[in-house]
Design a protein around this motif. Structure first.
Motif, PDB file in Angstrom:
ATOM      1  N   GLU A   7      -3.065  -3.993  24.605  1.00 35.26           N
ATOM      2  CA  GLU A   7      -1.632  -3.688  25.503  1.00 35.26           C
ATOM      3  C   GLU A   7      -0.408  -4.123  25.052  1.00 35.26           C
ATOM      4  OE1 GLU A   7      -4.029  -5.487  27.325  1.00 35.26           O
ATOM      5  OE2 GLU A   7      -4.582  -3.361  27.977  1.00 35.26           O
ATOM      6  N   ASN A  23      -5.371 -13.820  21.668  1.00 32.13           N
ATOM      7  CA  ASN A  23      -5.666 -12.356  21.802  1.00 32.13           C
ATOM      8  C   ASN A  23      -5.213 -12.311  23.603  1.00 32.13           C
ATOM      9  OD1 ASN A  23      -6.042  -9.693  22.004  1.00 32.13           O
ATOM     10  ND2 ASN A  23      -8.345  -9.720  22.447  1.00 32.13           N
ATOM     11  N   LEU A  24      -3.711 -11.481  22.820  1.00 31.22           N
ATOM     12  CA  LEU A  24      -2.988 -10.888  24.422  1.00 31.22           C
ATOM     13  C   LEU A  24      -3.585  -9.858  25.087  1.00 31.22           C
ATOM     14  CD1 LEU A  24      -0.053 -11.688  23.517  1.00 31.22           C
ATOM     15  CD2 LEU A  24      -0.889 -14.054  23.816  1.00 31.22           C
ATOM     16  N   GLY A  25      -4.364  -8.943  25.063  1.00 32.45           N
ATOM     17  CA  GLY A  25      -4.402  -7.912  24.900  1.00 32.45           C
ATOM     18  C   GLY A  25      -4.557  -6.848  24.633  1.00 32.45           C
TER      19      GLY A  25
END
Lengths: 226, 226
Positions: free
Chosen positions: B212, B208-210
């Motif tokens: 955004e 999960n890269l966030g």
DNA sequence: GTCTATAGTATGATAGAC
DNA sequence: GTCTATCATACTATAGAC
């Protein structure tokens, strides 16, 4: 049907010979199952590779299928043991992402260091008789559950992406790892660097994110606030 | 040995029947090879599934191995055709990343829509006789080369990460796609959403890269300057 | 184009000697 | 614990009728 159990405990050398022979049969069976499949492998081939005659196999095993089930179970158990070892070696406060990374490394290690049993398992599972699948089922399910829990926790803590179904993610990862037995070549670099590469691909994918975002080999990226 | 070629061109219905029967045999052979392996599948089983007797197969094929080679070749050709179609449909200025994305989608499509031929190919390739591998070799190599060129170009243009050996990357991607035939379940969602998921995992990995950084489904991330 | 019948071979498994 | 010998069955492939 089980012979060669409960022997006189003093007879060490006899016991060793017996265990060795049984293990030898399994080793050769795994190698042949991997290469030619279950049905195409004959008891005569297994026997010859072990240095005995076909009839003698029935002293150690009651049927061809019994050999199969034991090879299949062993394949899973070897991988599961390697995974648990790696994961259990982590410090208490390890993140879920680190636990998955350790599991990936352990899975690859078990897979590629016990090639015949694990490859045989992966290659022939879809082709073996239903009765063998049934007997192999418990060992297999238990290992699948382990990964299931690992992924479930990691997604709950927000470390895994949430736009892809969890089961797809888990099956994709395990499948991509499993298929490495088909093409991994130990002559083209160390296992360690190979495992780092696979891990990097699983966690970060194939795209180039630019030099600024790419960490030196071995370290992995975490969420990067925009 | 080749019969049933050069027939009177008027006899459409006869020709159809003949082609159909040959194709039927191949269909059933692919299905059985996939499920039980090559050696475990008997000509009697193939014949029965096709609605004829074992001896009749020799009117259409000269040996069991000839059926095998044709099933294997067909498996690759179906996937290759789907890939070329998807890639060739791209606009002229498409990036290498887009070309790989199209190839991934095409490969998955070919794989999962001609299940028996492609699954049989993937499952049994490692187990078939060397003579069959030799005859299957050209078709297989040609397809591998296609991906090779695709990846080589993409790495040269900097769209792929450069800290993982190109061959590892290519084999990882193809292997992870190939293994989906073992677990893909069309009942659990549409093919399109499945393909999007797999594509996302291949390109971006599981982390999960966030919020955004994550794009809406279907679009993929490109390099994101820090 | 499909059938029946069969040749020639190989298989998993068992029995009993050693 | 391994051997030899063998049973019952199944296989691929072929020959020739229809």
């Amino acid at each position: 049907m089980r012979k060669s159990r409960n022997r006189p405990s003093a007879a060490r050398s006899t016991a060793d010979t017996d265990l060795t022979k049984r293990a030898q049969i399994l080793d050769q069976a795994a190698k042949l199952f991997r290469r030619h499949g279950y049905a195409a492998t004959t008891l005569r081939q297994i026997a010859e590779a072990t240095g005995i005659k076909a009839g003698s196999i029935y002293y150690h095993f009651s049927s061809k299928e019994e050999i199969l089930v034991e090879v299949m179970d062993t394949g899973i158990r070897m991988v599961a043991a390697a995974v648990r070892e790696k994961v259990d070696a982590l410090p208490a406060g390890a993140s879920n992402r680190e636990r998955i990374a350790a599991a990936v490394e352990g899975h690859l290690y078990g897979l590629l260091h016990h090639g015949d049993f694990t490859s045989a398992n992966i290659r022939i599972y879809g082709q073996i008789p239903q009765s063998a699948k049934d007997r192999h089922r418990i060992v297999r399910l238990e290992y699948a559950d382990y990964w299931d829990r690992l992924f479930a926790k990691a997604q709950r803590s927000g470390e895994l992406r949430s736009d892809v179904p969890l089961s797809v993610m888990r099956l994709f990862v395990l499948g991509s790892l499993n298929f490495t037995v088909e093409w991994y070549n130990p002559k083209r670099g160390s296992f360690e660097s190979f495992a780092r590469s696979i891990s990097a691909l699983v966690f970060d994918g194939i795209l180039n994110l630019g030099k600024e975002l790419r960490r030196p080999p071995g370290r992995r990226r975490v969420a990067e606030p925009a």
